[in-house]
Design a protein around this motif. Structure first.
Motif, PDB file in Angstrom:
ATOM      1  N   VAL A  56       0.432  -1.328  -0.222  1.00  0.00           N
ATOM      2  CA  VAL A  56       0.349  -0.044   0.086  1.00  0.00           C
ATOM      3  C   VAL A  56       1.012   0.827  -0.371  1.00  0.00           C
ATOM      4  O   VAL A  56       0.550   2.242  -0.712  1.00  0.00           O
ATOM      5  N   ALA A  57       1.791   1.551   0.344  1.00  0.00           N
ATOM      6  CA  ALA A  57       2.645   2.374   0.534  1.00  0.00           C
ATOM      7  C   ALA A  57       3.551   2.215  -0.354  1.00  0.00           C
ATOM      8  O   ALA A  57       4.988   3.234  -0.599  1.00  0.00           O
ATOM      9  N   GLY A  58       4.238   1.308  -1.141  1.00  0.00           N
ATOM     10  CA  GLY A  58       4.746   1.723  -2.549  1.00  0.00           C
ATOM     11  C   GLY A  58       5.406   0.950  -2.656  1.00  0.00           C
ATOM     12  O   GLY A  58       6.868   1.208  -3.357  1.00  0.00           O
ATOM     13  N   VAL A  59       6.169  -0.329  -1.192  1.00  0.00           N
ATOM     14  CA  VAL A  59       7.497  -0.870  -2.131  1.00  0.00           C
ATOM     15  C   VAL A  59       7.054  -2.075  -2.899  1.00  0.00           C
ATOM     16  O   VAL A  59       6.627  -2.654  -2.455  1.00  0.00           O
ATOM     17  N   TYR A  60       7.780  -1.689  -3.364  1.00  0.00           N
ATOM     18  CA  TYR A  60       7.474  -2.740  -5.056  1.00  0.00           C
ATOM     19  C   TYR A  60       8.474  -3.698  -5.237  1.00  0.00           C
ATOM     20  O   TYR A  60       8.503  -4.353  -6.809  1.00  0.00           O
ATOM     21  N   SER A  61       9.515  -2.946  -4.882  1.00  0.00           N
ATOM     22  CA  SER A  61      10.986  -3.735  -5.233  1.00  0.00           C
ATOM     23  C   SER A  61      11.157  -4.302  -4.749  1.00  0.00           C
ATOM     24  O   SER A  61      10.702  -5.616  -4.434  1.00  0.00           O
ATOM     25  N   ARG A  62      12.140  -5.498  -5.395  1.00  0.00           N
ATOM     26  CA  ARG A  62      12.590  -6.876  -5.060  1.00  0.00           C
ATOM     27  C   ARG A  62      12.660  -7.197  -4.159  1.00  0.00           C
ATOM     28  O   ARG A  62      13.628  -6.915  -3.473  1.00  0.00           O
ATOM     29  N   ALA A  63      11.961  -8.569  -3.270  1.00  0.00           N
ATOM     30  CA  ALA A  63      12.584  -8.271  -1.643  1.00  0.00           C
ATOM     31  C   ALA A  63      12.952 -10.578  -1.903  1.00  0.00           C
ATOM     32  O   ALA A  63      13.852 -10.744  -1.405  1.00  0.00           O
ATOM     33  N   VAL A  64      12.018 -11.304  -2.733  1.00  0.00           N
ATOM     34  CA  VAL A  64      13.068 -12.551  -3.302  1.00  0.00           C
ATOM     35  C   VAL A  64      13.295 -12.659  -4.238  1.00  0.00           C
ATOM     36  O   VAL A  64      11.550 -12.340  -4.994  1.00  0.00           O
ATOM     37  N   SER A  65      13.226 -14.120  -4.863  1.00  0.00           N
ATOM     38  CA  SER A  65      12.922 -14.902  -6.047  1.00  0.00           C
ATOM     39  C   SER A  65      11.951 -15.591  -6.300  1.00  0.00           C
ATOM     40  O   SER A  65      11.859 -16.318  -4.595  1.00  0.00           O
ATOM     41  N   VAL A  66      11.513 -16.092  -7.069  1.00  0.00           N
ATOM     42  CA  VAL A  66      10.408 -17.337  -7.433  1.00  0.00           C
ATOM     43  C   VAL A  66      11.205 -18.313  -6.972  1.00  0.00           C
ATOM     44  O   VAL A  66      10.160 -19.316  -6.789  1.00  0.00           O
ATOM     45  N   LYS A  67      11.886 -18.647  -7.588  1.00  0.00           N
ATOM     46  CA  LYS A  67      12.508 -19.640  -6.423  1.00  0.00           C
ATOM     47  C   LYS A  67      12.311 -19.638  -5.473  1.00  0.00           C
ATOM     48  O   LYS A  67      12.175 -21.193  -4.528  1.00  0.00           O
ATOM     49  N   THR A  68      12.547 -18.983  -4.647  1.00  0.00           N
ATOM     50  CA  THR A  68      12.545 -18.573  -3.111  1.00  0.00           C
ATOM     51  C   THR A  68      10.952 -19.311  -2.925  1.00  0.00           C
ATOM     52  O   THR A  68      10.952 -20.158  -1.614  1.00  0.00           O
ATOM     53  N   ILE A  69      10.074 -18.501  -3.378  1.00  0.00           N
ATOM     54  CA  ILE A  69       8.716 -18.608  -2.923  1.00  0.00           C
ATOM     55  C   ILE A  69       8.475 -19.706  -3.306  1.00  0.00           C
ATOM     56  O   ILE A  69       7.832 -20.956  -2.487  1.00  0.00           O
ATOM     57  N   LEU A  70       8.821 -20.501  -4.640  1.00  0.00           N
ATOM     58  CA  LEU A  70       8.763 -22.114  -4.533  1.00  0.00           C
ATOM     59  C   LEU A  70       9.384 -22.610  -3.117  1.00  0.00           C
ATOM     60  O   LEU A  70       8.906 -24.662  -3.654  1.00  0.00           O
ATOM     61  N   GLY A 111      11.746 -11.657  -9.512  1.00  0.00           N
ATOM     62  CA  GLY A 111      11.170 -10.828  -8.511  1.00  0.00           C
ATOM     63  C   GLY A 111      10.295 -10.641  -7.709  1.00  0.00           C
ATOM     64  O   GLY A 111       9.419  -9.834  -9.217  1.00  0.00           O
ATOM     65  N   ALA A 112       9.898 -10.712  -6.809  1.00  0.00           N
ATOM     66  CA  ALA A 112       8.544 -10.370  -5.937  1.00  0.00           C
ATOM     67  C   ALA A 112       9.063  -9.988  -4.432  1.00  0.00           C
ATOM     68  O   ALA A 112       9.450  -9.769  -3.919  1.00  0.00           O
ATOM     69  N   PRO A 113       7.896  -8.914  -4.499  1.00  0.00           N
ATOM     70  CA  PRO A 113       7.619  -7.576  -3.149  1.00  0.00           C
ATOM     71  C   PRO A 113       7.434  -8.438  -2.229  1.00  0.00           C
ATOM     72  O   PRO A 113       7.009  -8.011  -1.205  1.00  0.00           O
ATOM     73  N   PHE A 114       5.778  -9.059  -2.801  1.00  0.00           N
ATOM     74  CA  PHE A 114       5.136  -9.665  -1.823  1.00  0.00           C
ATOM     75  C   PHE A 114       4.313 -10.856  -2.427  1.00  0.00           C
ATOM     76  O   PHE A 114       3.822 -11.584  -3.467  1.00  0.00           O
ATOM     77  N   ALA A 115       4.260 -11.839  -1.492  1.00  0.00           N
ATOM     78  CA  ALA A 115       3.323 -12.925  -2.017  1.00  0.00           C
ATOM     79  C   ALA A 115       3.448 -14.458  -0.873  1.00  0.00           C
ATOM     80  O   ALA A 115       3.547 -14.046   0.289  1.00  0.00           O
ATOM     81  N   VAL A 116       2.395 -14.620  -1.525  1.00  0.00           N
ATOM     82  CA  VAL A 116       1.537 -15.885   0.136  1.00  0.00           C
ATOM     83  C   VAL A 116       1.175 -17.031  -0.263  1.00  0.00           C
ATOM     84  O   VAL A 116       0.794 -17.158  -1.517  1.00  0.00           O
ATOM     85  N   VAL A 117       2.208 -18.589   0.320  1.00  0.00           N
ATOM     86  CA  VAL A 117       2.387 -19.235  -0.144  1.00  0.00           C
ATOM     87  C   VAL A 117       1.543 -20.640   0.875  1.00  0.00           C
ATOM     88  O   VAL A 117       2.646 -20.097   1.737  1.00  0.00           O
ATOM     89  N   THR A 118       1.882 -21.968   0.038  1.00  0.00           N
ATOM     90  CA  THR A 118       1.484 -22.864   0.995  1.00  0.00           C
ATOM     91  C   THR A 118       2.169 -24.485  -0.142  1.00  0.00           C
ATOM     92  O   THR A 118       1.616 -24.428  -0.841  1.00  0.00           O
ATOM     93  N   ARG A 119       1.834 -25.179   1.223  1.00  0.00           N
ATOM     94  CA  ARG A 119       2.085 -25.973   0.556  1.00  0.00           C
ATOM     95  C   ARG A 119       0.457 -26.942   0.300  1.00  0.00           C
ATOM     96  O   ARG A 119       0.019 -27.696   1.449  1.00  0.00           O
TER      97      ARG A 119
END
Ligand SMILES: [Zn+2]
Length: 276
Positions: A56-70, A111-119
């Motif tokens: 919401v505050a505009g923090v859109y820069s890369r925080a993690v990679s897609v690999k880390t999300i997976l 890269g992604a600034p925000f993600a929510v995942v589960t197995r």
């Protein structure tokens, strides 16, 4: 879910019966929890990177990679660095729905600034419908939830008579989410096969998450998708997982560490997330 048959010593069986009686659950639940802990493989855990407030505050820069999300899940949603589209994580693949409507599989170094995942390991799997609209679909999901105080993952799959989605396009640097959401594109489809990836978050999570339902759609041919605004379907296969463990990873990026997250208003997130 797979079934495993094993032989165990009588002493372990007595201990297992004792533990099962103590927690008031069933054997499978106790054994699954013990195996998960021993093998370091979390189950029924939601893993979130960054907070909705930071977006919401505009923090859109890369925080993690897609690999880390997976590494932390095979099912979920999010967005991409610089707000370059909607993220759909399904069956261990990460799809990017850009503002142009183009859908592609994201490379592992994206890269992604925000993600929510589960197995995703659903405890409920049934045929549901009809749904005249998104509100009706959510009402049916509501009827399956047994608590308003934990998280839930929902997967709905089949033929949709209609879907309405949107996807964000990268805004200018430093633009807040509510402003960025004004320039998003909307997509309408009729008679389309696809999957909804959804999460339900409790009201108290509004400090760091998006309370209520949040669905992203991806078509079966992986050509269309986006953040779901509305849909209708005669019947869909619905599976649900209750998630009572939550892991929040905060970015150590400069933009997150220096952001002022104290001025966020809940209305801003509601405006950006819902149809308008
Ligand atoms: Zn979304």
């Amino acid at each position: 879910m797979p079934t495993v048959t094993v032989e165990i010593p009588t002493s372990l069986k007595i201990a297992l019966d004792g533990e099962t009686a103590r927690v008031g659950g069933d054997e499978s639940t106790v054994i699954t929890a013990a195996l998960a802990e021993h093998l370091g493989t979390p189950v029924h855990t939601l893993f979130q990177i960054s907070t909705s407030g930071a977006l919401v505050a505009g923090v859109y820069s890369r925080a993690v990679s897609v690999k880390t999300i997976l590494d932390h899940g095979d099912f979920g949603l999010g967005t991409f660095a610089d707000l370059d589209g909607e993220m759909v994580v399904l069956d261990g693949r990460v799809y990017q729905v850009q503002g142009s409507g183009r859908v592609s599989e994201a490379p592992s170094d994206a890269g992604a600034p925000f993600a929510v995942v589960t197995r995703f390991a659903p405890q409920i799997d049934l045929e549901a419908g009809p749904f005249a609209d998104l509100a009706a679909l959510q009402a049916q999901c509501d009827s399956l939830r047994t608590s308003g105080n934990i998280f839930y993952a929902f997967r709905l799959e089949g033929r949709f008579s209609s879907t309405r989605t949107r996807a964000v396009a990268p805004p200018e640097k430093g633009v807040r989410l509510a402003e960025a959401a004004k320039s998003q594109s909307e997509f309408h489809f009729n008679n389309i096969d696809g999957t909804l990836v959804g999460l339900w978050s409790p009201g108290f999570s509004s400090a760091f998450s998006i309370p209520g339902y949040h669905f992203h759609f991806i078509s079966k041919d992986r050509q269309h998708g986006g953040h779901l605004l509305d849909c209708a379907a005669a019947k869909l296969q619905l599976s649900m997982e209750a998630l009572a463990d939550f892991h929040l990873a905060l970015p150590e990026t400069e933009s997150f560490l220096k952001a002022d997250l104290s001025k966020n208003k809940p209305e801003e997130l509601a405006y950006a997330e819902h149809a308008h």
